[in-house]
Design a protein around this motif. Structure first.
Motif, PDB file in Angstrom:
ATOM      1  N   VAL A 212       0.824  -1.336  -0.045  1.00  0.00           N
ATOM      2  CA  VAL A 212       0.033  -0.021  -0.113  1.00  0.00           C
ATOM      3  C   VAL A 212       0.862   1.202  -0.040  1.00  0.00           C
ATOM      4  O   VAL A 212       0.201   2.272  -0.122  1.00  0.00           O
ATOM      5  CB  VAL A 212      -0.801   0.166   1.253  1.00  0.00           C
ATOM      6  CG1 VAL A 212      -2.137  -0.992   0.980  1.00  0.00           C
ATOM      7  CG2 VAL A 212      -0.226   0.013   2.545  1.00  0.00           C
ATOM      8  N   GLU A 213       2.194   1.105   0.190  1.00  0.00           N
ATOM      9  CA  GLU A 213       2.826   2.340  -0.095  1.00  0.00           C
ATOM     10  C   GLU A 213       4.383   2.053  -0.292  1.00  0.00           C
ATOM     11  O   GLU A 213       4.843   0.793  -0.520  1.00  0.00           O
ATOM     12  CB  GLU A 213       3.088   2.888   1.517  1.00  0.00           C
ATOM     13  CG  GLU A 213       4.000   1.911   2.584  1.00  0.00           C
ATOM     14  CD  GLU A 213       3.970   2.687   3.858  1.00  0.00           C
ATOM     15  OE1 GLU A 213       3.184   3.510   4.445  1.00  0.00           O
ATOM     16  OE2 GLU A 213       4.546   1.922   4.845  1.00  0.00           O
ATOM     17  N   TYR A 214       5.017   3.161  -0.769  1.00  0.00           N
ATOM     18  CA  TYR A 214       6.333   2.857  -1.180  1.00  0.00           C
ATOM     19  C   TYR A 214       7.497   2.521   0.004  1.00  0.00           C
ATOM     20  O   TYR A 214       7.317   3.173   0.951  1.00  0.00           O
ATOM     21  CB  TYR A 214       6.841   4.178  -1.724  1.00  0.00           C
ATOM     22  CG  TYR A 214       6.196   4.366  -3.149  1.00  0.00           C
ATOM     23  CD1 TYR A 214       6.658   4.015  -4.255  1.00  0.00           C
ATOM     24  CD2 TYR A 214       5.380   5.333  -3.095  1.00  0.00           C
ATOM     25  CE1 TYR A 214       5.762   4.334  -5.585  1.00  0.00           C
ATOM     26  CE2 TYR A 214       4.381   5.788  -4.271  1.00  0.00           C
ATOM     27  CZ  TYR A 214       4.922   5.244  -5.507  1.00  0.00           C
ATOM     28  OH  TYR A 214       4.210   5.711  -6.582  1.00  0.00           O
ATOM     29  N   ALA A 215       8.432   1.546  -0.384  1.00  0.00           N
ATOM     30  CA  ALA A 215       9.206   1.468   0.583  1.00  0.00           C
ATOM     31  C   ALA A 215      10.820   1.029   0.034  1.00  0.00           C
ATOM     32  O   ALA A 215      10.785   0.354  -1.045  1.00  0.00           O
ATOM     33  CB  ALA A 215       8.894   0.331   1.711  1.00  0.00           C
ATOM     34  N   LEU A 216      11.764   1.269   0.756  1.00  0.00           N
ATOM     35  CA  LEU A 216      13.316   0.987   0.212  1.00  0.00           C
ATOM     36  C   LEU A 216      13.808   0.627   1.595  1.00  0.00           C
ATOM     37  O   LEU A 216      13.944   1.469   2.389  1.00  0.00           O
ATOM     38  CB  LEU A 216      13.870   2.261  -0.400  1.00  0.00           C
ATOM     39  CG  LEU A 216      15.300   1.976  -0.767  1.00  0.00           C
ATOM     40  CD1 LEU A 216      15.333   0.691  -1.929  1.00  0.00           C
ATOM     41  CD2 LEU A 216      16.022   3.038  -1.090  1.00  0.00           C
TER      42      LEU A 216
END
Length: 108
Positions: A12-16
């Motif tokens: 549901v969200e961007y992540a690195l």
């Protein structure tokens, strides 16, 4: 593969995430996630800011992703031991933003 998630799960969200490596192996794994299809660029830089190797550069489909850096440069030659930085850029599809720095982390 991400354990505990359906193979077709979409974040549901961007992540690195912070990279992780095996101390007995000269490779490092970089995991990231995309909630929608995006243009993604992930590259390795030395501490002087010189690009060492491009790992991802193109359209990536939404999902949980992983890329491995094998401690080589663009020519396939081993890099010197030391500290390296990986930088990720994404093209945001919204008309008000073109590119955003997604994250930068130290590896090595």
């Amino acid at each position: 593969m991400v354990l505990g998630l359906a193979a077709d799960a979409i974040p549901v969200e961007y992540a690195l995430n912070q990279n992780y490596s095996n101390p007995f192996n000269p490779t490092t794994q970089i995991e990231y996630q995309l909630p929608v299809d995006e243009v993604v660029s992930i590259a390795i830089y030395d501490v002087m800011g010189r690009k060492v190797k491009s790992l991802v550069n193109g359209i990536e489909s939404a999902g949980y992703k992983s890329v491995t850096w094998d401690a080589t440069n663009e020519l396939g030659l081993p890099v010197a031991a030391g500290m390296y930085i990986y930088l990720s850029l994404i093209h945001i599809s919204e008309p008000t933003r073109r590119y955003a720095i997604w994250g930068a982390r130290v590896c090595g």
